[in-house]
Write an enzyme that holds these catalytic residues in place. Structure first.
Site, PDB file in Angstrom:
ATOM      1  N   CYS A   2      10.779 -12.127  -7.396  1.00  0.00           N
ATOM      2  CA  CYS A   2      11.884 -12.916  -7.939  1.00  0.00           C
ATOM      3  C   CYS A   2      12.561 -13.710  -6.818  1.00  0.00           C
ATOM      4  O   CYS A   2      12.485 -13.359  -5.657  1.00  0.00           O
ATOM      5  CB  CYS A   2      12.908 -12.013  -8.604  1.00  0.00           C
ATOM      6  SG  CYS A   2      12.188 -10.959  -9.885  1.00  0.00           S
ATOM      7  N   ARG A  27       6.027 -18.189  -5.720  1.00  0.00           N
ATOM      8  CA  ARG A  27       6.056 -16.741  -5.883  1.00  0.00           C
ATOM      9  C   ARG A  27       5.539 -16.313  -7.251  1.00  0.00           C
ATOM     10  O   ARG A  27       5.141 -15.173  -7.435  1.00  0.00           O
ATOM     11  CB  ARG A  27       7.501 -16.225  -5.758  1.00  0.00           C
ATOM     12  CG  ARG A  27       8.139 -16.422  -4.401  1.00  0.00           C
ATOM     13  CD  ARG A  27       9.633 -16.171  -4.497  1.00  0.00           C
ATOM     14  NE  ARG A  27      10.295 -16.190  -3.211  1.00  0.00           N
ATOM     15  CZ  ARG A  27      10.640 -15.093  -2.530  1.00  0.00           C
ATOM     16  NH1 ARG A  27      10.363 -13.919  -3.018  1.00  0.00           N
ATOM     17  NH2 ARG A  27      11.242 -15.187  -1.369  1.00  0.00           N
ATOM     18  N   TRP A  79      10.190 -12.569 -12.649  1.00  0.00           N
ATOM     19  CA  TRP A  79       8.844 -12.257 -13.130  1.00  0.00           C
ATOM     20  C   TRP A  79       8.888 -10.882 -13.778  1.00  0.00           C
ATOM     21  O   TRP A  79       8.947  -9.854 -13.115  1.00  0.00           O
ATOM     22  CB  TRP A  79       7.853 -12.259 -11.975  1.00  0.00           C
ATOM     23  CG  TRP A  79       6.420 -12.247 -12.405  1.00  0.00           C
ATOM     24  CD1 TRP A  79       5.922 -12.079 -13.650  1.00  0.00           C
ATOM     25  CD2 TRP A  79       5.289 -12.420 -11.558  1.00  0.00           C
ATOM     26  NE1 TRP A  79       4.564 -12.135 -13.649  1.00  0.00           N
ATOM     27  CE2 TRP A  79       4.138 -12.348 -12.372  1.00  0.00           C
ATOM     28  CE3 TRP A  79       5.138 -12.636 -10.199  1.00  0.00           C
ATOM     29  CZ2 TRP A  79       2.851 -12.485 -11.860  1.00  0.00           C
ATOM     30  CZ3 TRP A  79       3.858 -12.758  -9.696  1.00  0.00           C
ATOM     31  CH2 TRP A  79       2.727 -12.685 -10.518  1.00  0.00           C
ATOM     32  N   ASN A 114      17.598  -9.172  -7.513  1.00  0.00           N
ATOM     33  CA  ASN A 114      16.215  -8.799  -7.233  1.00  0.00           C
ATOM     34  C   ASN A 114      16.177  -7.304  -6.953  1.00  0.00           C
ATOM     35  O   ASN A 114      17.102  -6.771  -6.332  1.00  0.00           O
ATOM     36  CB  ASN A 114      15.677  -9.543  -6.010  1.00  0.00           C
ATOM     37  CG  ASN A 114      15.479 -11.015  -6.260  1.00  0.00           C
ATOM     38  OD1 ASN A 114      15.566 -11.482  -7.386  1.00  0.00           O
ATOM     39  ND2 ASN A 114      15.217 -11.756  -5.183  1.00  0.00           N
ATOM     40  N   GLY A 115      15.103  -6.638  -7.352  1.00  0.00           N
ATOM     41  CA  GLY A 115      14.982  -5.213  -7.070  1.00  0.00           C
ATOM     42  C   GLY A 115      14.990  -4.386  -8.332  1.00  0.00           C
ATOM     43  O   GLY A 115      14.785  -4.886  -9.448  1.00  0.00           O
ATOM     44  N   GLU A 506      -7.785   4.228   5.597  1.00  0.00           N
ATOM     45  CA  GLU A 506      -7.015   2.991   5.706  1.00  0.00           C
ATOM     46  C   GLU A 506      -6.343   2.889   7.074  1.00  0.00           C
ATOM     47  O   GLU A 506      -6.289   1.806   7.672  1.00  0.00           O
ATOM     48  CB  GLU A 506      -5.980   2.936   4.586  1.00  0.00           C
ATOM     49  CG  GLU A 506      -4.986   1.792   4.677  1.00  0.00           C
ATOM     50  CD  GLU A 506      -5.598   0.414   4.579  1.00  0.00           C
ATOM     51  OE1 GLU A 506      -4.878  -0.574   4.833  1.00  0.00           O
ATOM     52  OE2 GLU A 506      -6.811   0.294   4.268  1.00  0.00           O
ATOM     53  N   LYS A 510      -6.960  -0.133   9.829  1.00  0.00           N
ATOM     54  CA  LYS A 510      -5.890  -0.952  10.412  1.00  0.00           C
ATOM     55  C   LYS A 510      -6.001  -0.983  11.932  1.00  0.00           C
ATOM     56  O   LYS A 510      -5.834  -2.023  12.565  1.00  0.00           O
ATOM     57  CB  LYS A 510      -4.521  -0.406   9.999  1.00  0.00           C
ATOM     58  CG  LYS A 510      -4.146  -0.697   8.580  1.00  0.00           C
ATOM     59  CD  LYS A 510      -3.887  -2.169   8.373  1.00  0.00           C
ATOM     60  CE  LYS A 510      -4.168  -2.576   6.941  1.00  0.00           C
ATOM     61  NZ  LYS A 510      -5.586  -2.627   6.571  1.00  0.00           N
ATOM     62  N   GLU A 513      -8.970  -3.180  12.954  1.00  0.00           N
ATOM     63  CA  GLU A 513      -8.822  -4.607  12.661  1.00  0.00           C
ATOM     64  C   GLU A 513      -8.032  -5.359  13.723  1.00  0.00           C
ATOM     65  O   GLU A 513      -8.404  -6.478  14.103  1.00  0.00           O
ATOM     66  CB  GLU A 513      -8.117  -4.782  11.307  1.00  0.00           C
ATOM     67  CG  GLU A 513      -8.983  -4.528  10.094  1.00  0.00           C
ATOM     68  CD  GLU A 513      -8.205  -4.744   8.810  1.00  0.00           C
ATOM     69  OE1 GLU A 513      -8.639  -5.560   7.984  1.00  0.00           O
ATOM     70  OE2 GLU A 513      -7.141  -4.107   8.632  1.00  0.00           O
ATOM     71  N   HIS A 529     -18.659  19.488  11.162  1.00  0.00           N
ATOM     72  CA  HIS A 529     -20.029  19.097  10.827  1.00  0.00           C
ATOM     73  C   HIS A 529     -20.506  17.893  11.631  1.00  0.00           C
ATOM     74  O   HIS A 529     -21.377  17.154  11.174  1.00  0.00           O
ATOM     75  CB  HIS A 529     -20.140  18.806   9.323  1.00  0.00           C
ATOM     76  CG  HIS A 529     -19.909  19.998   8.467  1.00  0.00           C
ATOM     77  ND1 HIS A 529     -20.776  21.076   8.418  1.00  0.00           N
ATOM     78  CD2 HIS A 529     -18.878  20.307   7.631  1.00  0.00           C
ATOM     79  CE1 HIS A 529     -20.302  21.982   7.574  1.00  0.00           C
ATOM     80  NE2 HIS A 529     -19.149  21.542   7.088  1.00  0.00           N
ATOM     81  N   LYS A 628      -8.414 -13.890   5.975  1.00  0.00           N
ATOM     82  CA  LYS A 628      -7.525 -13.236   5.021  1.00  0.00           C
ATOM     83  C   LYS A 628      -8.169 -13.073   3.651  1.00  0.00           C
ATOM     84  O   LYS A 628      -8.137 -12.022   3.058  1.00  0.00           O
ATOM     85  CB  LYS A 628      -6.221 -14.044   4.888  1.00  0.00           C
ATOM     86  CG  LYS A 628      -5.205 -13.396   3.948  1.00  0.00           C
ATOM     87  CD  LYS A 628      -4.773 -12.032   4.449  1.00  0.00           C
ATOM     88  CE  LYS A 628      -3.909 -11.298   3.467  1.00  0.00           C
ATOM     89  NZ  LYS A 628      -3.681  -9.905   3.887  1.00  0.00           N
TER      90      LYS A 628
END
Length: 633
Positions: A2, A27, A79, A114-115, A506, A510, A513, A529, A628
Site C-alpha cells: 500500500c 507497487r 491492495w 499501511n500494515g 537457505e 545466502k 551468493e 554420515h 535477479k
C-alpha cells in the site's frame, strides 16, 4: 504494498496527492482514494473524499468533477488480499462518532494506514459499545474511530494515546477537521517518511520517497516508533517513548527519487534495506486476512469456471511444488507444514529438473509454483509440462500480480514483498513462507483437519509476525560480531533438523551468493554420515536450534562437532539451555514461534550473509555471475 501520501500547505494540495499515488502505482493496488479538509465559506470546513476501485486516473476524474480540493489532505493506494475490493473498504477512512448518522455525515477524523493491527477485533468491540459505527471490514477504520474517541482538542495527544493501544505493524497519516493546518504521522513496522517542502512552507508524509519526486527532495526518514507532528512552516518529531527528537537525530537528507525501488534511505545496500523491510512486507502480505477461507487463493487469478479454490481443495489428494533457488527452499519448508498440519502428501521438485525426467502424473494433484517474479523460465516450463500431463489444478505463490505465472495458473496468492532489487532474495522468501502457511491452513480446513481453535491460534501467531520479526532484527549487532569471524573463512557448514533443515539450506545459499564462501547445508542427523570429516577449527558450523521435538537430538550433533574441534555458531531459542563457551557462540532468539519459527530463524542467517559480504568487500546487491530474474533456461 500500500502507498501513503499526505500534505499540509497553503495551496490546493490535491494535485500533489494524486500525482504521488501515480508514482506509487508500480507497487500494485486494487483501490485508491484521497481526502481533504475543504473550506465551506461561512459554514466553516469539513471532510471531503473520493475513492475508487479503478485506476488512479479514474480517481483524478472524480476529484476534478467533484471539486475536491483543499490545503490539507491524505491519499492512499490499497491492495486487498481477502474478499472483493470495494469502495467502502478503500482508504481514507473517516470516523463516525456516537450519535452521528454515519451515512449522512462523516465525523472529524480522516486517516490512512499501511500494515495490520492484531488487536482490531478487541478494539472494535469496545468502540461499538461506545456507539461508533463501522462501515468497512478493515482494521484501519478501527484506528480512525479510536483516534476520535481519544480526541480532546489536541490531535497529537490523541494519536499518541492511540498508538499505545495498537498491537501490530502500522504507518498512519491522520488529520482532524477541527485543526485544519495539522497532519500527524506515526510508524511501527511499516515505513513512513517526512518530506520538507520548499522554504519550509509546506510539508509532506509518504510511505516512499518516490511519491514525492518532483515535489521535494528533502527527506527525513522516521525511525521505528516515531510520531511526527506536521504543520504549516514547522514540524516536530517524537521517538518511540514520545520524547522530543533533536533535528540532528533525524537529519534531512537530499534524496533524488527516480523510482521508489531505487531509494536506499538510511541503508548501505538494497539487500540490507530489504531485510529490514520484512516486517512491513509480511504485514502487507497478510493485510485483509481475517479468516482461513479458500477465497484467499481466488484473488488475482484468472481461473476458468468451476476451478475456484474451494472446489479444488476439496478434490485434490496430493500437492506437487515446483520452484527454483530460494523459492525451492520455501517449498521444502512448506512440505513439512502440508504433511504435518493438513495431512496431505506433498512432493517438492526443482523446476529445472522436473520436466526432463519421467514422472507419474496424478490428475488430483494440486500443482503449486513458487516464484518471486512470476517470469522464471524454468518454473513456467515446469508448470506447462505438468499441465500437459493432465494436471489441471494449478496455484502460484507469486510477488507480481501481472506476471505470466499468475495468468497461467488457475489460482493464485499474490504476496506483497514489494520491488526486490538485491539479487539475493530476502523479503520475497519470507512472504512466500507466509503465503504457503496460509495455503497449508486452507488445505487443512478443506480436509476437516483444522478446528476453530487451531485456526484462531494460527491467525493470532501470523498477525504477530511483523512485531516478532522486528525483535529479531534487533539482533543485528550480535550477528555483525559473527560476521567478522566468517569473513576470514572459505568454507562453512549449516545444520538444521526437521522444518528448519530448509532454513539451513537457505542460509547456506545466502552466504554462497554474496560472500563467495563455499557453504553447504545438511540435515543435522546426516553429519556423522560424511560431513563430519570436514569439521576443523577452520570450518564454522552454523546451527539452527529451535526448542522443538528434535532439540535433544540436535544437541548430540553439536557435541559431535565440538569433540572434533569444530567451532559452533548457534541460533537458539531462549529456553534451549545451550550456553556460550569456548568454541560455542550462541545468539538467543527473542521467542519460540512454533510452526512459524522458520520465518524468524532465517532472518539472522540473511544478516550473517550480508554483514560477512560487507566485511569481505564484495558487491552485495550484484554478486558475480547472478541475475535477479532468471528468464532463460
Amino acid at each position: 504494498m500500500c502507498g501513503i501520501v499526505g500534505a499540509v500547505s497553503t495551496r490546493n494540495i490535491v494535485p500533489v496527492l494524486v500525482q504521488g499515488l501515480e508514482r506509487l502505482e508500480y507497487r500494485g493496488y486494487d483501490s485508491c482514494g484521497v481526502a481533504v479538509y475543504a473550506q465551506d465559506g461561512a459554514h466553516g470546513g469539513g471532510l471531503r473524499r473520493a475513492r475508487s476501485t479503478s485506476r488512479v486516473s479514474e480517481l483524478i476524474e472524480q476529484v476534478a468533477s467533484g471539486q475536491v480540493q483543499g490545503t490539507l489532505g491524505i491519499a492512499h493506494t490499497r491492495w486487498a488480499t481477502h474478499g472483493a475490493p470495494a469502495v467502502h473498504n478503500a482508504h481514507p477512512h473517516f470516523s463516525h462518532g456516537p450519535g452521528a448518522d454515519a451515512h449522512q455525515r462523516a465525523g472529524r477524523i480522516a486517516l490512512v494506514h499501511n500494515g495490520i493491527i492484531e488487536n482490531h477485533d478487541e478494539l472494535r468491540a469496545v468502540l461499538k459499545a461506545k456507539g461508533y459505527v463501522f462501515l468497512s471490514q478493515t482494521d484501519t477504520e478501527v484506528i480512525a474511530h479510536l483516534v476520535d474517541s481519544l480526541y480532546d482538542g489536541d490531535l497529537l495527544e490523541a494519536v499518541k494515546a492511540t498508538v499505545r493501544q495498537l498491537h501490530g505493524a502500522y504507518a498512519i497519516a491522520v488529520f482532524c477537521k477541527d485543526e485544519p493546518h495539522r497532519l500527524i504521522g506515526a510508524r511501527a513496522g511499516s515505513p513512513l517518511i517526512l518530506g520538507v517542502g520548499k522554504d519550509g512552507q509546506e510539508h509532506f508524509l509518504a510511505s516512499d520517497a518516490m511519491a514525492l519526486a518532483g515535489v521535494t527532495d528533502q527527506i527525513v526518514y522516521l525511525d521505528e516508533g516515531d510520531v511526527v507532528d506536521v504543520q504549516l512552516g514547522k514540524y516536530w518529531l517524537l521517538d518511540k517513548a514520545h520524547k522530543a527528537v533533536a533535528p540532528a537525530q533525524r537529519p534531512v537528507k537530499t534524496v533524488l527519487a527516480h523510482s521508489g525501488a531505487a531509494e536506499l534511505g538510511p541503508y548501505r545496500h538494497y539487500m540490507q534495506k530489504e531485510i529490514f523491510e520484512q516486517p512491513r512486507a509480511i504485514a502487507d502480505t497478510l493485510e485483509g486476512v481475517e479468516g482461513i477461507v479458500p477465497e484467499l487463493f481466488d484473488a488475482q487469478a484468472n481461473h476458468a469456471p468451476g476451478s475456484n479454490a474451494a472446489r479444488v481443495f476439496a478434490q485434490i489428494d496430493s500437492v506437487l511444488i515446483l520452484a527454483c533457488g530460494t523459492s525451492y527452499y520455501s517449498g521444502c519448508a512448506a512440505k513439512y507444514w502440508i504433511e504435518s498440519i493438513a495431512k496431505v502428501p506433498c512432493n517438492v521438485e526443482v523446476a529445472s529438473e522436473y520436466r526432463y525426467r519421467d514422472s507419474v502424473p496424478n490428475p488430483n494433484t494440486l500443482v503449486v509454483t513458487i516464484t518471486q517474479s512470476g517470469e522464471t523460465a524454468d518454473t513456467l516450463a515446469a508448470l506447462r509440462h505438468a499441465q500437459s500431463l493432465g494436471m489441471k489444478h494449478t496455484l502460484t505463490i507469486c510477488n507480481v500480480a501481472t506476471s505470466a505465472m499468475v495468468r497461467e495458473c488457475s489460482l493464485a496468492y499474490v504476496t506483497r514483498a514489494g520491488v526486490e532489487i538485491g539479487v539475493a532474495s530476502t523479503k520475497a522468501f519470507t512472504t512466500q513462507l507466509a503465503g504457503l502457511f496460509l495455503l497449508t491452513l486452507c488445505l487443512a480446513q478443506a480436509k476437516g483437519r483444522l478446528t476453530d481453535a487451531e485456526e484462531a491460534r494460527h491467525l493470532k501467531a501470523m498477525r504477530h509476525l511483523p512485531a516478532a520479526l522486528q525483535a529479531v532484527l534487533a539482533l543485528e549487532p550480535q550477528i555483525m560480531a559473527w560476521a567478522d569471524d566468517f569473513a576470514k573463512k572459505e568454507n562453512a557448514l549449516f545444520l538444521g533438523r526437521g522444518l528448519h533443515f530448509p532454513i539451513a539450506m537457505e542460509g547456506a545459499l545466502k552466504l554462497k551468493e554474496i560472500t563467495y564462501i563455499h557453504a553447504e547445508a545438511y540435515a543435522a542427523g546426516e553429519l556423522k554420515h560424511g560431513p563430519l570429516a570436514l569439521v576443523t577449527s577452520e570450518m564454522p558450523v552454523v546451527t539452527v536450534a529451535p526448542n522443538d521435538a528434535l532439540l535433544e537430538k540436535l544437541k548430540s550433533n553439536l557435541h559431535e562437532v565440538r569433540a572434533r574441534g569444530g567451532v559452533l555458531y548457534v541460533l537458539a531459542d531462549a529456553d534451549t539451555r545451550i550456553d556460550s563457551g569456548e568454541g560455542l557462540h550462541v545468539i538467543r532468539m527473542p521467542e519460540h514461534y512454533g510452526e512459524l519459527s522458520p520465518l524468524l530463524h532465517v532472518v539472522p542467517l540473511q544478516l550473517l550473509a550480508y554483514h560477512t559480504a560487507c566485511a569481505r568487500g564484495t558487491d552485495v546487491d550484484k554478486p558475480r555471475n547472478l541475475a535477479k530474474s532468471v528468464t532463460v533456461e
